[in-house]
Each structure stands twice: as C-alpha cells, then as structure tokens.
Design an enzyme around this catalytic site. Structure first.
Site, PDB file in Angstrom:
ATOM      1  N   TYR A  95      -1.090   6.353  12.564  1.00  0.00           N
ATOM      2  CA  TYR A  95      -1.314   6.583  11.190  1.00  0.00           C
ATOM      3  C   TYR A  95      -1.999   5.484  10.348  1.00  0.00           C
ATOM      4  CZ  TYR A  95       0.798   6.213   6.549  1.00  0.00           C
ATOM      5  OH  TYR A  95       1.135   6.075   5.426  1.00  0.00           O
ATOM      6  N   THR A 152      -1.823   2.276   3.199  1.00  0.00           N
ATOM      7  CA  THR A 152      -0.592   1.963   3.504  1.00  0.00           C
ATOM      8  C   THR A 152      -0.544   0.362   4.115  1.00  0.00           C
ATOM      9  OG1 THR A 152       1.218   2.197   5.484  1.00  0.00           O
ATOM     10  CG2 THR A 152      -0.995   3.225   5.754  1.00  0.00           C
TER      11      THR A 152
END
Ligand code: UDP
Length: 327
Positions: free
Chosen positions: A142, A118
């Site tokens: 995350y 990501t």
C-alpha cells in the site's frame, strides 16, 4: 459556483467528506467511483460518474463533460493488511488508476491535483517525528504504491506542467459532526470503527494486534487526525494551487501519538462503555510508531488540526449509532 472538481473515490469515507466541504465552498464535486469499496448513497453533494479509473475512455468522457478546474484523487485500495497478502492487486489497481488519471488530466488541460498519499510511505523510522524530508521506506505494498504515484506525479510535473499538492495522511478518524456521512468499510479493518463495533456489540471483541512493540504500553502508536480537519487542509491545498503556488508535499497529522490502548481508553471515556479486548499477534505490515511533524502545513497552509481524539470518537460514535448506514 467556482467550477467542478473531480473527486475520485468520492463515494468513500474521506472522499465523501471532501465532497461535502467542496460543495460548501461553492464548487461542484463530481464523484468518480466504481463503487468497489465506496457507497452510492454517500454521494450526496454532487453527481456520481460511475466507472473505474482503469477505463481511460470513460475517464476522458468525464473530463469532457465536466471540464473540472481541479482533481482530488482519493480512489485507491488502502488496507495495509490486504496489501501484504495481495501486493499485485495494489500495484495493479492503485498504479493503473493513477496513470490513467494523470494522462487524462494532461489531455484535458486540467493542471491542478490534490493527491491523497499516506504516512505509510515512510515505513519504519527511529522514534522521531516524521517531517516531509524523512526518507520514504514503505514496508507494505500500500505504502509503496502511494510512493510510486508520488514519483509519477513528479515526472508529470516536470514534463507536462502538472501541479499537485500531495498530502501524506496519518490516521484519519471521526465523521461529519452532522452525521450525514461517516466511515464504513466492508470488511472493516480500522481501529476506531472496530472499537465502536465492539462497544455496541456488533462485534464480540476487539483484538489488539501486538502487545510486544517497543512502546511504553507495548502497542503500536499512531497519529490520529479528524476527517473534517483533514479535509480543511484539502480545501487549503486547492486554494494554494489555484493561487499559482505550485506543487508541494505536506504531512497531515497532529504531532501527537496515541497507542492502541490509549485509543481504547479514549473510546471508553467518550461512550461510557467498556471495550471487550483480546490481546493478539502483530499484524504483518504494521509499523511500530507513525507520528507526524506537520509544521510545514501549519506554516505554509495555515492548517492545524483543531479536533481532539475524543472529538473524533464522539463524532464517529454519533455516526455509528445512526446504524442505517450499514448497507
Ligand atoms: N489495530 C488493532 N486492532 C484492530 C485494528 C487495528 O490493534 O482490530 C491497530 C493496528 O495494528 C495499528 C492501529 O490499530 O497499530 C491502527 O490501525 P488501522 O488499521 O486503523 O490504521 P493503519 O495504521 O493500519 O493505517
């Protein structure tokens, strides 16, 4: 048939689109999913092995049963806000799942991995286009968990000869143009489906998280990429590995940023409807601006996103209007 590919998270949004594309390319996509955030009825293109990556014995049995030629690893918790509220959950689930998966791959002699990372690994940077050499400074659990898995892959590559293509996604949106599959999270936290919910009346309003950012209209800027374009890159990444080209990291984005307000305007244009908007506070964990430089993917994989923000919204809208996917 080109062989089986294990698709962890194949019952989820991006994973199910990968399964569709893998099947079309002649592979057998074997979904590994515990259905904690995915949906059994999104597994339409190959078998479902239901289980959690934390269960190593189950994972080994799955590898023995299917003898996959490669793995695409999508399974992860991916809600930035939740990762700020519950960091331990992200470290435990995302990391433990990845350790088991990599060890199971080594045991099974499966060396090729396409890993879903990501842009959140980059964190706050100063207004530049992020290329793959930008320092990783995640500001939420995350992004930090994905950065840690990238590092883990590096160690497995050095010691065990694992080869991975890592894709750092920017904001994925849109749906299968045939509306067989699409995006559905419970709870939904992503901008495009929430905007469409507000348009269709499923939600009363859309809250803009912060209007005081240092951007031209005060709202956060993100780089949106159509899920079908994104998955085309994954197939190219798989081909890259199978051609023996080794490990690599690629950003996947368009190089063009859109503010939250611009996304809302695009949705109004595509649907012809007004979005009822409330201006709210910033959401903890959000970066001001995340825009990709994807020149490496263009150069090395011959990949360019072909679909516009309007295409993403139009395809998401078609899926959204199906309605029956709301389980
Ligand atoms: N956003 C918003 N309202 C919402 C959901 C998201 O203003 O109800 C904003 C969010 O602050 C971010 C952008 O939309 O700037 C994209 O958020 P999303 O959760 O879709 O993806 P993320 O960038 O967190 O991966």
């Amino acid at each position: 048939m080109s062989g089986a590919v294990l698709v962890t998270g194949g019952a989820g949004y991006i994973g199910s689109h990968a399964c569709k594309a893998l099947k079309a390319a002649g592979y057998l996509p074997v979904t590994c999913d515990d259905l904690s955030t995915g949906w059994a009825d999104a597994v339409k293109f190959g078998p479902l092995e239901e289980g959690a990556l934390e269960d190593r014995a189950w994972l080994d049995a799955v590898f023995d049963r299917w003898r996959p030629v490669a793995v695409m690893h999508f399974a992860a918790l991916s809600d930035v806000g939740q990762s700020v509220r519950e960091p331990g959950l992200y470290w435990r689930r995302n990391i433990a799942g990845a350790v088991n998966l990599l060890e199971a791959m080594v045991r099974a002699g499966c060396r090729h991995l396409v890993f879903s990372s990501t842009c959140a690994v980059y964190g706050e940077q100063d207004g530049v286009l992020l290329d793959e050499n930008a320092p990783r400074r995640p500001i939420n659990a995350y992004g930090a968990s994905k950065a840690a898995i990238e590092d883990m892959i590096g160690h497995f590559a050095a010691t065990h000869g694992l080869e991975a293509v890592t894709f750092r996604y920017f904001n994925v949106a849109g749906a299968d143009p045939e509306a067989e599959i699409g995006e559905f999270h419970r709870p939904e936290t992503h901008l495009v489906p929430l905007v469409l919910d507000a348009i269709s009346g499923r939600r009363e309003t859309l809250t803009i998280f912060g209007t005081d950012y240092d951007t031209p209209d005060g709202t956060c800027i993100r780089d949106y990429v159509h899920v079908v374009d994104l998955i085309e890159a994954h197939l190219a990444g798989l081909g890259w590995l199978r051609a023996g080209r080794g490990g690599a990291v690629f950003n996947l984005g368009s190089g063009r940023g859109y503010s939250v307000r611009e996304v809302i305007e695009a949705a109004e244009k595509v649907t012809g409807e007004k979005v009822p908007v409330i201006e709210g506070d910033r959401r903890p964990g959000d970066c001001t601006r995340l825009v990709s430089g994807s020149r490496r993917a263009a150069r090395e994989l011959d990949w360019r996103p072909r679909r516009s923000l309007e295409d993403m919204i139009a395809d998401a809208w078609r899926w959204h209007q199906r309605g029956d996917y709301r389980r």
